[in-house]
Design an enzyme around this catalytic site. Structure first.
Site, mmCIF file in Angstrom:
data_model
loop_
_atom_site.group_PDB
_atom_site.id
_atom_site.type_symbol
_atom_site.label_atom_id
_atom_site.label_comp_id
_atom_site.label_asym_id
_atom_site.label_seq_id
_atom_site.Cartn_x
_atom_site.Cartn_y
_atom_site.Cartn_z
ATOM 1 N N GLY A 95 0.752 -1.679 0.430
ATOM 2 C CA GLY A 95 0.004 0.491 0.034
ATOM 3 C C GLY A 95 0.396 1.438 -0.442
ATOM 4 O O GLY A 95 -0.050 2.309 0.153
ATOM 5 N N ASP A 96 2.715 0.705 0.325
ATOM 6 C CA ASP A 96 2.625 2.756 0.606
ATOM 7 C C ASP A 96 3.930 2.115 -0.811
ATOM 8 O O ASP A 96 5.189 2.764 0.755
ATOM 9 C CB ASP A 96 3.698 2.903 1.566
ATOM 10 C CG ASP A 96 3.449 4.097 1.268
ATOM 11 O OD1 ASP A 96 3.584 4.916 0.327
ATOM 12 O OD2 ASP A 96 3.917 4.277 2.128
#
Length: 312
Positions: A227-228
């Site tokens: 997610g990042d």
């Protein structure tokens, strides 16, 4: 061993000692009730980071501790723990195994996350090995509800994500996109151009690019994403030479969403990473929409960055 029996703690790098981190570590965390050294690893606007060296029987052991503050800080570290645990359960040593998270009793509103400490090599991971691990995470993970989302809020920095479960990827992405627009306005003030873009994106662009993947007999498997994934959350373990990822902002998503953060050159991934990834997991049909989908996903990551640093 009582606190009085322990040797004094050495907090290096001139870090202020108002947090009384030495007292907290010794008095509240059983793992650290031995002589140790606390070394600052720097801080951001929302967290402080430390390496904690503990004297073991044969050799020193080192741990990584992140400290955050307030309600958002507590929820962010809880999300980091749960997301890292979920990733570790699938890909093992690709991410540090989380040890513990919690709140200090002696310091009201102060919270911690704890895992093993790694020394990082100076070079970036090789695309083939790195993408093999990322693809393994995406392909082997399964949403416990068979839906898109996550069982709690995860954070990008101090920015909460909207992770409520949905049946379709289009619905989940739309909710998340609108949330990021709202976060920008809330933190940075009125932004007419963004508000107009919000309407056009949600009414036209998102359905056009995402809906075809879930209609006409097609479907998307919800995959656990970091997610990042950018160069600041990727490293190589100097002891083993193996790639590592950390500081996740996870949820179950379309697997290609992960690659949206690779599109911006500032994040440190070139075309070789895309090619290595898709040599394992092919592009989702319809493939003619692929480049535009990645641009759409990249836009959400750019909105996250803008909300994290309003005014820049």
């Amino acid at each position: 061993m009582s606190q009085s029996d322990c040797q004094p703690i050495n907090v290096e790098d001139g870090i202020p000692t108002e947090m009384a981190i030495d007292h907290v570590v010794l008095s509240e965390l059983a793992l650290f009730r031995r002589p140790l050294k606390v070394v600052s690893l720097g801080s951001s606007a929302w967290a402080q980071r430390y390496r904690i060296d503990v004297e073991a029987q044969e050799q020193a052991e080192s741990y990584f501790m992140k400290i955050s503050f307030g309600d958002h800080g507590r929820e962010a570290l809880k999300g980091e723990y749960e997301a890292t645990l979920a990733i570790h359960s699938i890909v093992g040593s690709f991410t540090p195994k989380p040890i513990e998270w919690g709140s200090f009793k002696a310091l009201s509103g102060t919270h911690y996350y704890l895992c093993r400490f790694y020394d990082f090599a100076e070079h970036a991971p090789k695309p083939a090995e790195f993408c093999q691990k990322v693809a393994f995470l995406h392909s082997r993970s399964n949403s416990p509800t068979s839906k898109f989302g996550f069982h709690l809020v995860t954070y990008n920095g101090d920015l909460p994500q909207e992770n409520g479960y949905t049946d379709t990827w289009e619905e989940f992405f739309t909710i998340g996109f609108r949330h990021m627009v709202n976060m920008n306005i809330e933190r940075g003030g009125p932004w007419p151009e963004l508000e107009d873009l919000d309407t056009a994106m949600i009414d036209k662009v998102i359905p056009r690019l995402l809906r075809p993947m879930e209609t006409g007999g097609r479907s998307i498997k919800p995959s656990l994403v970091h997610g990042d994934l950018w160069c600041g959350n990727v490293a190589v373990d100097s002891a083993t030479g193996r790639p590592l990822i950390y500081d996740p902002a996870s949820f179950y998503a379309h697997n290609e969403y992960e690659l949206g953060n690779w599109r911006s050159e500032r994040n440190g991934f070139d075309r070789s990473f895309f090619d290595a990834y898709h040599s394992i997991i092919p592009k989702t049909a319809p493939t003619e929409d692929y480049d535009d989908r990645i641009a759409l996903y990249s836009m959400r990551f750019n909105l996250q960055a803008a909300a994290l640093f309003p005014g820049y």
